[in-house]
Scaffold this motif. Structure first.
Motif, short mmCIF file in Angstrom:
data_model
loop_
_atom_site.label_atom_id
_atom_site.label_comp_id
_atom_site.label_asym_id
_atom_site.label_seq_id
_atom_site.Cartn_x
_atom_site.Cartn_y
_atom_site.Cartn_z
N TRP A 34 36.06 32.82 34.98
CA TRP A 34 35.03 33.79 35.38
C TRP A 34 33.99 33.02 36.18
CZ3 TRP A 34 33.48 38.22 36.80
CH2 TRP A 34 32.12 38.55 36.85
N HIS A 35 33.84 33.40 37.46
CA HIS A 35 32.91 32.70 38.35
C HIS A 35 31.71 33.60 38.58
CE1 HIS A 35 31.52 30.86 42.22
NE2 HIS A 35 31.79 29.76 41.54
N LYS A 36 30.62 33.26 37.94
CA LYS A 36 29.46 34.15 37.92
C LYS A 36 28.87 34.36 39.31
CE LYS A 36 25.02 34.87 35.58
NZ LYS A 36 24.05 34.33 34.59
N ALA A 37 28.79 33.30 40.12
CA ALA A 37 28.13 33.40 41.42
C ALA A 37 28.82 34.39 42.34
CB ALA A 37 28.05 32.03 42.08
N THR A 38 30.14 34.45 42.30
CA THR A 38 30.89 35.41 43.14
C THR A 38 31.30 36.66 42.36
OG1 THR A 38 32.99 34.28 42.66
CG2 THR A 38 31.78 33.58 44.63
N GLN A 39 30.94 36.70 41.06
CA GLN A 39 31.28 37.85 40.22
C GLN A 39 32.77 38.17 40.31
OE1 GLN A 39 28.90 40.05 38.18
NE2 GLN A 39 28.27 37.90 38.23
N SER A 40 33.59 37.13 40.15
CA SER A 40 35.03 37.34 40.26
C SER A 40 35.78 36.48 39.25
CB SER A 40 35.52 37.01 41.67
OG SER A 40 35.50 35.62 41.92
N TYR A 41 36.99 36.91 38.94
CA TYR A 41 37.92 36.15 38.12
C TYR A 41 38.84 35.37 39.05
CZ TYR A 41 36.44 38.62 33.92
OH TYR A 41 35.70 39.09 32.87
N ILE A 42 38.95 34.07 38.82
CA ILE A 42 39.71 33.20 39.73
C ILE A 42 41.05 32.84 39.10
CG2 ILE A 42 39.74 30.96 40.90
CD1 ILE A 42 36.70 31.07 41.00
N LEU A 43 42.12 33.05 39.88
CA LEU A 43 43.48 32.70 39.47
C LEU A 43 43.98 31.57 40.36
CD1 LEU A 43 45.11 36.24 39.06
CD2 LEU A 43 44.29 34.72 37.24
N SER A 44 44.71 30.61 39.76
CA SER A 44 45.15 29.45 40.53
C SER A 44 46.64 29.13 40.37
CB SER A 44 44.33 28.22 40.12
OG SER A 44 44.36 28.04 38.71
N ARG A 45 47.31 29.70 39.38
CA ARG A 45 48.73 29.39 39.18
C ARG A 45 49.62 30.29 40.04
NH1 ARG A 45 49.11 28.37 32.58
NH2 ARG A 45 47.92 26.39 32.60
N TYR A 46 50.73 29.72 40.48
CA TYR A 46 51.65 30.46 41.35
C TYR A 46 52.10 31.77 40.70
CZ TYR A 46 55.66 31.41 44.39
OH TYR A 46 56.54 32.01 45.26
N GLU A 47 52.50 31.71 39.43
CA GLU A 47 53.06 32.91 38.80
C GLU A 47 52.04 34.04 38.75
OE1 GLU A 47 54.17 32.47 34.73
OE2 GLU A 47 52.34 31.38 34.17
N ASP A 48 50.76 33.71 38.57
CA ASP A 48 49.73 34.74 38.49
C ASP A 48 49.40 35.31 39.87
OD1 ASP A 48 49.36 34.58 35.68
OD2 ASP A 48 48.16 32.77 35.95
N VAL A 49 49.25 34.44 40.86
CA VAL A 49 48.93 34.92 42.21
C VAL A 49 50.09 35.74 42.77
CG1 VAL A 49 48.35 34.22 44.56
CG2 VAL A 49 47.34 33.01 42.62
N GLU A 50 51.31 35.28 42.55
CA GLU A 50 52.48 36.04 42.99
C GLU A 50 52.50 37.42 42.34
OE1 GLU A 50 57.30 35.32 43.16
OE2 GLU A 50 56.25 34.93 41.28
N ARG A 51 52.19 37.48 41.07
CA ARG A 51 52.19 38.76 40.35
C ARG A 51 51.16 39.72 40.94
NH1 ARG A 51 50.24 39.44 34.10
NH2 ARG A 51 50.19 41.72 34.04
N VAL A 52 49.96 39.20 41.25
CA VAL A 52 48.92 40.05 41.83
C VAL A 52 49.38 40.60 43.19
CG1 VAL A 52 46.58 40.11 42.76
CG2 VAL A 52 47.04 38.90 40.63
#
Length: 406
Positions: A34-52
């Motif tokens: 959870w990145h407060k400054a951008t008010q966003s949830y950050i994903l970094s793993r291939y399986e998660d980004v591919e799923r999105v």
């Protein structure tokens, strides 16, 4: 889930200088942040980004583009879903594949590459970024649309302003204002041209967009203007950085440069590996439609999700030796690298896969071929070491080279 203060900050100077160590920390110990400054949830793993990106269950939307890109482009195809998206994509897609691309636009790409290279082919030195990469895709798009290439400086200023707006993670008000001015300026430039072109159709892409009809639906002037704005920004910035990065990667791996020089069929491999290793776009945002379980925790419904392409494309769970540039790797499928079945994430995936991927491939293939022909012993200028810059988009800002005149 981890909070950003415990990790490298995507807004920090250290991250901007070299995000790859931070990507490794995120993937390994904090795949959901959870990145407060951008008010966003950050994903970094291939399986998660591919799923999105694939989003087979309708869990993620592009609703966030209402505030992220609409202020600079107007409402674009990227914000649409369902049948509305399918129809709009059917209206624009034919120009970027098949016969239209082959017959109408390959000669445009070839002529623009040759014209730019003629400006330095007898000099024995050039900056691949300043003299070629930053000008080439914008000139191609202007020619495709039937616009005046004499307006290149305006086009470049506009798309640079748009990209700065999209990457304005820190919320700089001057960057925001400049991006919003660009939307007004581009509309004032483009709408009269669109209205005139409707009554004077030609053989260019803008005429094709004006005349296109699918299931009784045609694009409005505003639709076309927004698409042209998106095309100039996305097509200009990404292909610009891709060409620069291909050469940067090959020049610091001279054995692979020599292989590509000897066998030009390897250009596709070099492009695909560059898209994986140093993608032009490092992050794309989506919005969660429901609560979603991912690696590291739950993303609540209605939240912005920042997908780190640059991190996912170097995930050691997906690629062997991911921090090594290797055009001969066997875990990246070149034959599908420019389609929605790609196994890198640089063009996104699923229904919002980049409509211009085949155009980018054609530009890269032609541009790299012509540059290698003109610079047979291409080498970096003395003591120069390529370096990337940028956070949202990323690539070399300069690439000075020397060569013996062919």
């Amino acid at each position: 889930m981890t909070t950003a203060p415990d990790l490298p900050d995507i807004l920090s100077r250290e991250f901007a200088e070299d995000p790859y160590p931070a990507y490794g920390v995120m993937r390994g110990s904090a795949p959901l942040i959870w990145h407060k400054a951008t008010q966003s949830y950050i994903l970094s793993r291939y399986e998660d980004v591919e799923r999105v990106f694939k989003d087979r269950e309708g869990q993620f939307t592009t609703d966030n583009y209402g505030w992220q890109i609409e202020p600079v482009h107007g409402k674009t195809i990227l914000q649409l879903s369902g049948r509305e998206h399918a129809v709009r994509r059917a209206l624009v897609a034919p120009a970027f594949r098949g016969r239209d691309l082959q017959d109408k636009f390959l000669p445009v790409i070839e002529a623009n590459a040759r014209e730019l290279i003629d400006g330095f082919r007898e000099s024995g030195r050039a900056d691949i970024v300043a003299d070629f990469a930053t000008r080439f895709p914008v000139n191609v798009i202007a020619d495709m649309l039937g616009l005046d290439k004499g307006d290149h400086e305006r086009f470049h200023r506009w798309y640079t302003s748009v990209i700065a707006f999209l990457g304005n993670l820190a919320g700089d008000p001057e960057v925001t204002a400049a991006g919003e001015r660009t939307r007004v300026e581009f509309a004032e430039y483009m709408l009269p041209i669109i209205r005139h072109r409707r009554d004077n159709l030609g053989d260019d892409l803008l005429s094709a967009l004006c005349a296109a009809e699918v299931d009784g639906v045609r694009m409005s002037d505003e639709d076309i203007k927004a698409f042209c704005s998106l095309l100039l920004a996305a097509g200009g910035e990404t292909t610009d950085k891709a060409i620069a990065s291909i050469f940067a990667n090959l020049l610091v791996n001279p054995d692979q440069l020599e292989a590509v020089r000897a066998d030009r069929s390897l250009i596709d491999r070099a492009f695909a590996e560059t898209l994986r290793f140093t993608p032009p776009v490092h992050m794309i945002m989506r919005q969660s439609a429901v609560d979603v379980e991912v690696s590291g925790g739950t993303i609540p419904a209605g939240k912005t999700v920042t997908c780190l392409i640059g991190a996912a494309n170097r995930d050691p769970e997906r690629y062997a030796e991911p921090d090594r540039f290797n055009i001969f790797r066997d875990d990246l499928t070149t034959t599908s690298a420019f389609s929605a079945a790609a196994d890198h994430l640089a063009f996104a995936l699923g229904r919002h896969f980049c409509v211009g991927a085949l155009l980018a491939r054609a530009e890269v293939e032609i541009g790299v071929n012509q540059l290698l022909d003109a610079m047979p012993d291409l080498r970096l200028d003395d003591d120069f070491r390529p370096a990337e810059q940028g956070v949202f988009t990323r690539g070399p800002q300069s690439l000075p080279v020397r060569f013996t005149v062919a």
